[in-house]
Design a protein around this motif. Sequence first.
Motif, PDB file in Angstrom:
ATOM      1  N   MET A  51      -7.098  27.142 -52.964  1.00 10.62           N
ATOM      2  CA  MET A  51      -7.600  26.725 -54.273  1.00 10.62           C
ATOM      3  C   MET A  51      -7.819  25.223 -54.327  1.00 10.62           C
ATOM      4  O   MET A  51      -8.795  24.757 -54.935  1.00 10.62           O
ATOM      5  CB  MET A  51      -6.653  27.200 -55.378  1.00 10.62           C
ATOM      6  CG  MET A  51      -6.562  28.716 -55.485  1.00 10.62           C
ATOM      7  SD  MET A  51      -5.645  29.320 -56.929  1.00 10.62           S
ATOM      8  CE  MET A  51      -6.877  29.116 -58.212  1.00 10.62           C
ATOM      9  N   CYS A  52      -6.934  24.455 -53.697  1.00  9.53           N
ATOM     10  CA  CYS A  52      -7.156  23.005 -53.658  1.00  9.53           C
ATOM     11  C   CYS A  52      -8.432  22.682 -52.892  1.00  9.53           C
ATOM     12  O   CYS A  52      -9.242  21.854 -53.343  1.00  9.53           O
ATOM     13  CB  CYS A  52      -5.960  22.311 -53.003  1.00  9.53           C
ATOM     14  SG  CYS A  52      -4.568  22.037 -54.108  1.00  9.53           S
ATOM     15  N   ARG A  53      -8.635  23.327 -51.761  1.00 12.24           N
ATOM     16  CA  ARG A  53      -9.846  23.079 -50.983  1.00 12.24           C
ATOM     17  C   ARG A  53     -11.089  23.496 -51.760  1.00 12.24           C
ATOM     18  O   ARG A  53     -12.119  22.814 -51.702  1.00 12.24           O
ATOM     19  CB  ARG A  53      -9.761  23.822 -49.648  1.00 12.24           C
ATOM     20  CG  ARG A  53      -8.722  23.213 -48.709  1.00 12.24           C
ATOM     21  CD  ARG A  53      -8.567  24.010 -47.417  1.00 12.24           C
ATOM     22  NE  ARG A  53      -7.574  23.392 -46.542  1.00 12.24           N
ATOM     23  CZ  ARG A  53      -7.174  23.887 -45.375  1.00 12.24           C
ATOM     24  NH1 ARG A  53      -7.706  25.020 -44.933  1.00 12.24           N
ATOM     25  NH2 ARG A  53      -6.270  23.254 -44.651  1.00 12.24           N
ATOM     26  N   ALA A  54     -10.993  24.598 -52.502  1.00 14.96           N
ATOM     27  CA  ALA A  54     -12.124  25.032 -53.329  1.00 14.96           C
ATOM     28  C   ALA A  54     -12.435  24.014 -54.416  1.00 14.96           C
ATOM     29  O   ALA A  54     -13.577  23.896 -54.867  1.00 14.96           O
ATOM     30  CB  ALA A  54     -11.828  26.396 -53.953  1.00 14.96           C
ATOM     31  N   ALA A  55     -11.399  23.256 -54.839  1.00 17.48           N
ATOM     32  CA  ALA A  55     -11.585  22.218 -55.854  1.00 17.48           C
ATOM     33  C   ALA A  55     -11.945  20.868 -55.239  1.00 17.48           C
ATOM     34  O   ALA A  55     -12.044  19.861 -55.955  1.00 17.48           O
ATOM     35  CB  ALA A  55     -10.303  22.074 -56.680  1.00 17.48           C
ATOM     36  N   GLY A  56     -12.133  20.824 -53.918  1.00 20.73           N
ATOM     37  CA  GLY A  56     -12.503  19.583 -53.241  1.00 20.73           C
ATOM     38  C   GLY A  56     -11.343  18.678 -52.918  1.00 20.73           C
ATOM     39  O   GLY A  56     -11.532  17.486 -52.622  1.00 20.73           O
ATOM     40  N   ILE A  57     -10.109  19.211 -52.937  1.00 20.94           N
ATOM     41  CA  ILE A  57      -8.912  18.419 -52.662  1.00 20.94           C
ATOM     42  C   ILE A  57      -8.400  18.759 -51.262  1.00 20.94           C
ATOM     43  O   ILE A  57      -8.028  19.918 -51.016  1.00 20.94           O
ATOM     44  CB  ILE A  57      -7.799  18.708 -53.691  1.00 20.94           C
ATOM     45  CG1 ILE A  57      -8.293  18.470 -55.111  1.00 20.94           C
ATOM     46  CG2 ILE A  57      -6.568  17.860 -53.396  1.00 20.94           C
ATOM     47  CD1 ILE A  57      -7.345  18.992 -56.183  1.00 20.94           C
ATOM     48  N   GLY A  96     -12.715  23.378 -63.516  1.00 22.70           N
ATOM     49  CA  GLY A  96     -14.087  22.878 -63.672  1.00 22.70           C
ATOM     50  C   GLY A  96     -14.239  21.817 -64.737  1.00 22.70           C
ATOM     51  O   GLY A  96     -15.127  20.957 -64.652  1.00 22.70           O
ATOM     52  N   HIS A  97     -13.376  21.826 -65.756  1.00 25.01           N
ATOM     53  CA  HIS A  97     -13.476  20.860 -66.858  1.00 25.01           C
ATOM     54  C   HIS A  97     -12.707  19.573 -66.578  1.00 25.01           C
ATOM     55  O   HIS A  97     -12.730  18.641 -67.392  1.00 25.01           O
ATOM     56  CB  HIS A  97     -12.935  21.492 -68.146  1.00 25.01           C
ATOM     57  CG  HIS A  97     -11.472  21.865 -68.074  1.00 25.01           C
ATOM     58  ND1 HIS A  97     -11.009  22.880 -67.271  1.00 25.01           N
ATOM     59  CD2 HIS A  97     -10.387  21.334 -68.706  1.00 25.01           C
ATOM     60  CE1 HIS A  97      -9.698  22.983 -67.415  1.00 25.01           C
ATOM     61  NE2 HIS A  97      -9.293  22.046 -68.262  1.00 25.01           N
ATOM     62  N   LEU A  98     -12.013  19.509 -65.416  1.00 26.41           N
ATOM     63  CA  LEU A  98     -11.190  18.351 -65.082  1.00 26.41           C
ATOM     64  C   LEU A  98     -11.886  17.464 -64.056  1.00 26.41           C
ATOM     65  O   LEU A  98     -12.673  17.951 -63.250  1.00 26.41           O
ATOM     66  CB  LEU A  98      -9.831  18.809 -64.527  1.00 26.41           C
ATOM     67  CG  LEU A  98      -8.976  19.693 -65.445  1.00 26.41           C
ATOM     68  CD1 LEU A  98      -7.760  20.225 -64.697  1.00 26.41           C
ATOM     69  CD2 LEU A  98      -8.533  18.917 -66.684  1.00 26.41           C
ATOM     70  N   THR A  99     -11.584  16.179 -64.096  1.00 30.61           N
ATOM     71  CA  THR A  99     -12.191  15.241 -63.137  1.00 30.61           C
ATOM     72  C   THR A  99     -11.151  14.616 -62.213  1.00 30.61           C
ATOM     73  O   THR A  99     -11.480  14.201 -61.108  1.00 30.61           O
ATOM     74  CB  THR A  99     -12.934  14.112 -63.879  1.00 30.61           C
ATOM     75  OG1 THR A  99     -12.020  13.454 -64.767  1.00 30.61           O
ATOM     76  CG2 THR A  99     -14.110  14.682 -64.673  1.00 30.61           C
ATOM     77  N   ASP A 100      -9.906  14.531 -62.649  1.00 27.32           N
ATOM     78  CA  ASP A 100      -8.852  13.900 -61.865  1.00 27.32           C
ATOM     79  C   ASP A 100      -8.266  14.904 -60.866  1.00 27.32           C
ATOM     80  O   ASP A 100      -7.890  16.028 -61.241  1.00 27.32           O
ATOM     81  CB  ASP A 100      -7.750  13.379 -62.782  1.00 27.32           C
ATOM     82  CG  ASP A 100      -6.652  12.674 -62.010  1.00 27.32           C
ATOM     83  OD1 ASP A 100      -6.887  11.549 -61.563  1.00 27.32           O
ATOM     84  OD2 ASP A 100      -5.568  13.274 -61.846  1.00 27.32           O
ATOM     85  N   ALA A 101      -8.167  14.486 -59.593  1.00 25.91           N
ATOM     86  CA  ALA A 101      -7.696  15.397 -58.548  1.00 25.91           C
ATOM     87  C   ALA A 101      -6.271  15.868 -58.801  1.00 25.91           C
ATOM     88  O   ALA A 101      -5.943  17.038 -58.586  1.00 25.91           O
ATOM     89  CB  ALA A 101      -7.793  14.719 -57.183  1.00 25.91           C
ATOM     90  N   LYS A 102      -5.401  14.981 -59.261  1.00 23.06           N
ATOM     91  CA  LYS A 102      -4.015  15.379 -59.485  1.00 23.06           C
ATOM     92  C   LYS A 102      -3.910  16.374 -60.644  1.00 23.06           C
ATOM     93  O   LYS A 102      -3.110  17.325 -60.596  1.00 23.06           O
ATOM     94  CB  LYS A 102      -3.133  14.148 -59.752  1.00 23.06           C
ATOM     95  CG  LYS A 102      -1.643  14.481 -59.789  1.00 23.06           C
ATOM     96  CD  LYS A 102      -0.791  13.230 -59.914  1.00 23.06           C
ATOM     97  CE  LYS A 102      -0.787  12.415 -58.656  1.00 23.06           C
ATOM     98  NZ  LYS A 102       0.197  11.304 -58.697  1.00 23.06           N
ATOM     99  N   GLU A 103      -4.713  16.191 -61.668  1.00 23.68           N
ATOM    100  CA  GLU A 103      -4.725  17.142 -62.776  1.00 23.68           C
ATOM    101  C   GLU A 103      -5.220  18.505 -62.311  1.00 23.68           C
ATOM    102  O   GLU A 103      -4.707  19.552 -62.732  1.00 23.68           O
ATOM    103  CB  GLU A 103      -5.602  16.616 -63.914  1.00 23.68           C
ATOM    104  CG  GLU A 103      -5.015  15.424 -64.652  1.00 23.68           C
ATOM    105  CD  GLU A 103      -5.923  14.942 -65.775  1.00 23.68           C
ATOM    106  OE1 GLU A 103      -6.972  15.578 -66.015  1.00 23.68           O
ATOM    107  OE2 GLU A 103      -5.574  13.926 -66.404  1.00 23.68           O
ATOM    108  N   LYS A 104      -6.219  18.520 -61.419  1.00 21.25           N
ATOM    109  CA  LYS A 104      -6.707  19.781 -60.873  1.00 21.25           C
ATOM    110  C   LYS A 104      -5.602  20.472 -60.068  1.00 21.25           C
ATOM    111  O   LYS A 104      -5.381  21.678 -60.212  1.00 21.25           O
ATOM    112  CB  LYS A 104      -7.922  19.540 -59.974  1.00 21.25           C
ATOM    113  CG  LYS A 104      -9.184  19.127 -60.714  1.00 21.25           C
ATOM    114  CD  LYS A 104     -10.346  18.966 -59.737  1.00 21.25           C
ATOM    115  CE  LYS A 104     -11.619  18.581 -60.469  1.00 21.25           C
ATOM    116  NZ  LYS A 104     -12.773  18.483 -59.532  1.00 21.25           N
ATOM    117  N   ALA A 105      -4.925  19.697 -59.217  1.00 19.91           N
ATOM    118  CA  ALA A 105      -3.862  20.267 -58.399  1.00 19.91           C
ATOM    119  C   ALA A 105      -2.724  20.799 -59.258  1.00 19.91           C
ATOM    120  O   ALA A 105      -2.157  21.860 -58.979  1.00 19.91           O
ATOM    121  CB  ALA A 105      -3.335  19.225 -57.409  1.00 19.91           C
TER     122      ALA A 105
END
Length: 385
Positions: A155-161, A103-112
């Motif tokens: 989890m990626c899909r839940a993060a919008g990836i 939730g605190h991250l904005t970059d997709a690769k960092e989230k993944a």
Amino acid sequence: MKTFQVRYVYKNSVCPTLSLWMVIPSGAVMTGAQPETVTALPTGEELGYFVLEEGAEMEVTFEQGEYTPGRQELSAGERLFYLRDTTLSSIEEVKEKTQELTGHLTDAKEKARMIFMHIVKEFRYVYPPSERGVASFLQTAKGDCGEFSFLFTAMCRAAGIPSRTIVGSWANGKMNAHVWNECYMEGEGWFPVDTSMANIQKRQPLRFFGSDVPTLYWERYFGRTEGRRIVFSKDSELPLMPAYEDEEDPVLFNVLPINGQSFCWGQQSFDGTAPYLQPVYIKCEESVPSRDLGVTELMGTWKVKGPTWLEGTVYLKRASFFIGLMGVLLSWITGEAIFDLLYTGSFMVYALISLARKERMMAFGVVFILMTLSFVAAWGKAGLV
């Protein structure tokens, strides 16, 4: 680029009439039973539908190069497809945890990457799993490559990836099934991730020590693979066409618990989708057997062969290892220095071939150095210097 040859065979020894669905690989040559229909999947692949009478056989041969993910742009429809909620990769089960992690991250690769690190560190590889599906995996924290992949997808899909579960096989030998992931990064395309192999390399580093499959340092499985793998289908829970008609009162055979619910493999679907195609999904149309089916009756058989030189190194490696073991035994029995030369030299060759095949470079590098030093010492002991 290395090219791998794949031969897949399925023979209906199960029931009088059997339906079978399979993604038809590019450039495939089919003998025996031919597809009744071929339809396009949302993944861009072609799905073949076959009807096999009892005793009928189909054979599919094709070639694939070393695995590399695609770089195509996603359409709006494709993006939605790879963000969908499914039975095996339930988004609802992981929403809260995913938000906590990313939730605190904005970059997709960092989230993944955050999701990758969490799964690798918090779960344990166990084969075979007691159940399938994310809900079960979250409860037990134990599963095989399928469960690791289903969770990463969810989890990626839940993060919008946009993410997908890649169903395939190691590119060596018979029936070496494997499952991993690709997630989509803007400007880069599909990005490979293998959480189960990362987990094994981190927690069980000796598990693949004698294997012919190359491995990487665990953190490198975020964004890379060793390339020696074959793709059967580019996602799980793909729609089956023509429609799969579930048995209303299935005979209880091949019951696999999925998210705590009984599922009869080969008689049921997930709302018309196959749990996964590795490389096929079947349906017994009549006279359903009242026994559990074997793996080959459910999935058929496949074998993958690499280039001749690569296949040859497998036999040389195994022969040198066997000779080395014999040398150790004879050295222990006789005490003769010549057998010290035999086993140290054989293990030196074994390590050298493994290095040439790019298998566990650091470990076999150390083995090669130790065996070389031992070989020189044995040479001196034998009075040859």
